[in-house]
Design a protein around this motif. Structure first.
Motif, PDB file in Angstrom:
ATOM      1  N   HIS A 190     -43.400  17.589 -56.563  1.00  0.00           N
ATOM      2  CA  HIS A 190     -44.910  17.018 -57.145  1.00  0.00           C
ATOM      3  C   HIS A 190     -45.169  15.895 -56.155  1.00  0.00           C
ATOM      4  CE1 HIS A 190     -43.690  18.750 -61.411  1.00  0.00           C
ATOM      5  NE2 HIS A 190     -44.468  19.487 -60.851  1.00  0.00           N
ATOM      6  N   HIS A 191     -44.151  15.212 -55.642  1.00  0.00           N
ATOM      7  CA  HIS A 191     -44.539  14.137 -54.837  1.00  0.00           C
ATOM      8  C   HIS A 191     -43.941  13.972 -53.583  1.00  0.00           C
ATOM      9  CE1 HIS A 191     -44.883  12.540 -59.137  1.00  0.00           C
ATOM     10  NE2 HIS A 191     -45.879  12.270 -58.593  1.00  0.00           N
ATOM     11  N   CYS A 232     -39.914   8.966 -57.643  1.00  0.00           N
ATOM     12  CA  CYS A 232     -41.413   8.852 -57.753  1.00  0.00           C
ATOM     13  C   CYS A 232     -41.458   7.973 -59.132  1.00  0.00           C
ATOM     14  CB  CYS A 232     -41.752  10.193 -57.933  1.00  0.00           C
ATOM     15  SG  CYS A 232     -41.139  11.269 -58.862  1.00  0.00           S
ATOM     16  N   CYS A 292     -38.512  15.888 -55.265  1.00  0.00           N
ATOM     17  CA  CYS A 292     -39.431  16.480 -56.155  1.00  0.00           C
ATOM     18  C   CYS A 292     -40.674  17.154 -55.728  1.00  0.00           C
ATOM     19  CB  CYS A 292     -40.052  15.144 -57.070  1.00  0.00           C
ATOM     20  SG  CYS A 292     -41.694  15.203 -57.547  1.00  0.00           S
ATOM     21  N   SER A 302     -40.934  13.298 -53.155  1.00  0.00           N
ATOM     22  CA  SER A 302     -40.101  12.193 -53.015  1.00  0.00           C
ATOM     23  C   SER A 302     -38.602  12.520 -53.484  1.00  0.00           C
ATOM     24  CB  SER A 302     -40.526  10.882 -53.884  1.00  0.00           C
ATOM     25  OG  SER A 302     -40.827  11.203 -55.152  1.00  0.00           O
TER      26      SER A 302
END
Ligand SMILES: [Zn+2]
Length: 216
Positions: A105-106, A174, A103, A108
């Motif tokens: 954004h994270h 996440c 991901c 993860s």
């Protein structure tokens, strides 16, 4: 980072270190800075980057990230270019293609399966190529929506079929481990192109086939 660790990286990823000379290569500076940044992160989280178990962690993290993002090294569409002239006018479905992605954004993991269906005009590709295509787009910093669209658009562009349908089902770490803690939530995304955009009967055929035995 130790010099033997740098050697391991430069052997596995020569394109990153292709100018290894006595004068400092830009990527070596980046590797050193990255290493320091991971140490800072460990400190910020409240641990000691110099303790035994964490000493080699910056190297391992970098190695892992280079593996997670191997998809950047090759245009995934290349995998579809070997095609066959087989006369087949119906649906070709490849389901439960496992993938692991990251991901954006994270950083993860998110992982799950992709189901790919297409109705060819003239060109058909090998079944295993779809796995490589999915992997090529999954091994990047991704979001599930883009992953789904990229797979569908690649098939559309290279194979020029009557229609393409891609469904991706994934769990996002996440979502599992942070804040909301919904461990079993599965996110489903789909992308429909060509004939699938206005043929609900063909979509229904695809959806019923991906739900039959063997599907997760
Ligand atoms: Zn995320």
């Amino acid at each position: 980072m130790k010099s033997e660790q740098l050697q391991i990286l430069s052997k596995k990823y020569p394109h990153l270190f292709n100018q290894l000379t006595d004068t400092e290569n830009g990527n070596i500076t980046s590797v050193t800075q990255f290493s320091e940044a991971v140490k800072q992160l460990i400190k910020l989280c409240g641990d000691d980057p110099e303790r035994d178990g964490l000493l080699d962690t910056p190297f391992r993290v970098l190695k892992a990230f280079l593996e997670y993002t191997e998809g950047y090294n090759k245009d995934p569409k290349i995998h579809l270019e070997k095609t066959f002239d087989i006369h087949h006018k119906g649906l070709i479905l490849i389901k439960d293609i496992e993938f692991y992605s990251l991901c954006e954004h994270h950083f993860s993991p998110f992982f799950g399966v992709a189901h790919i269906g297409y109705i060819p005009k003239e060109k058909i590709t090998g079944l295993s190529k779809m796995g490589r295509l999915v992997e090529g787009y999954a091994k990047r910093f991704q979001v599930q929506e883009r992953l789904t669209t990229q797979i569908a658009e690649a098939i559309e562009e290279v194979l020029d079929p009557e229609g393409t349908i891609v469904v991706v089902e994934a769990k996002h770490m996440c979502m599992c481990s942070r804040g909301i803690k919904k461990a079993n939530t599965v996110t489903t995304t789909s992308s429909l192109l060509g004939i699938y955009e206005n043929r609900p009967d063909l979509r229904a055929e695809f959806y019923s086939l991906i739900k039959t035995q063997g599907s997760k």
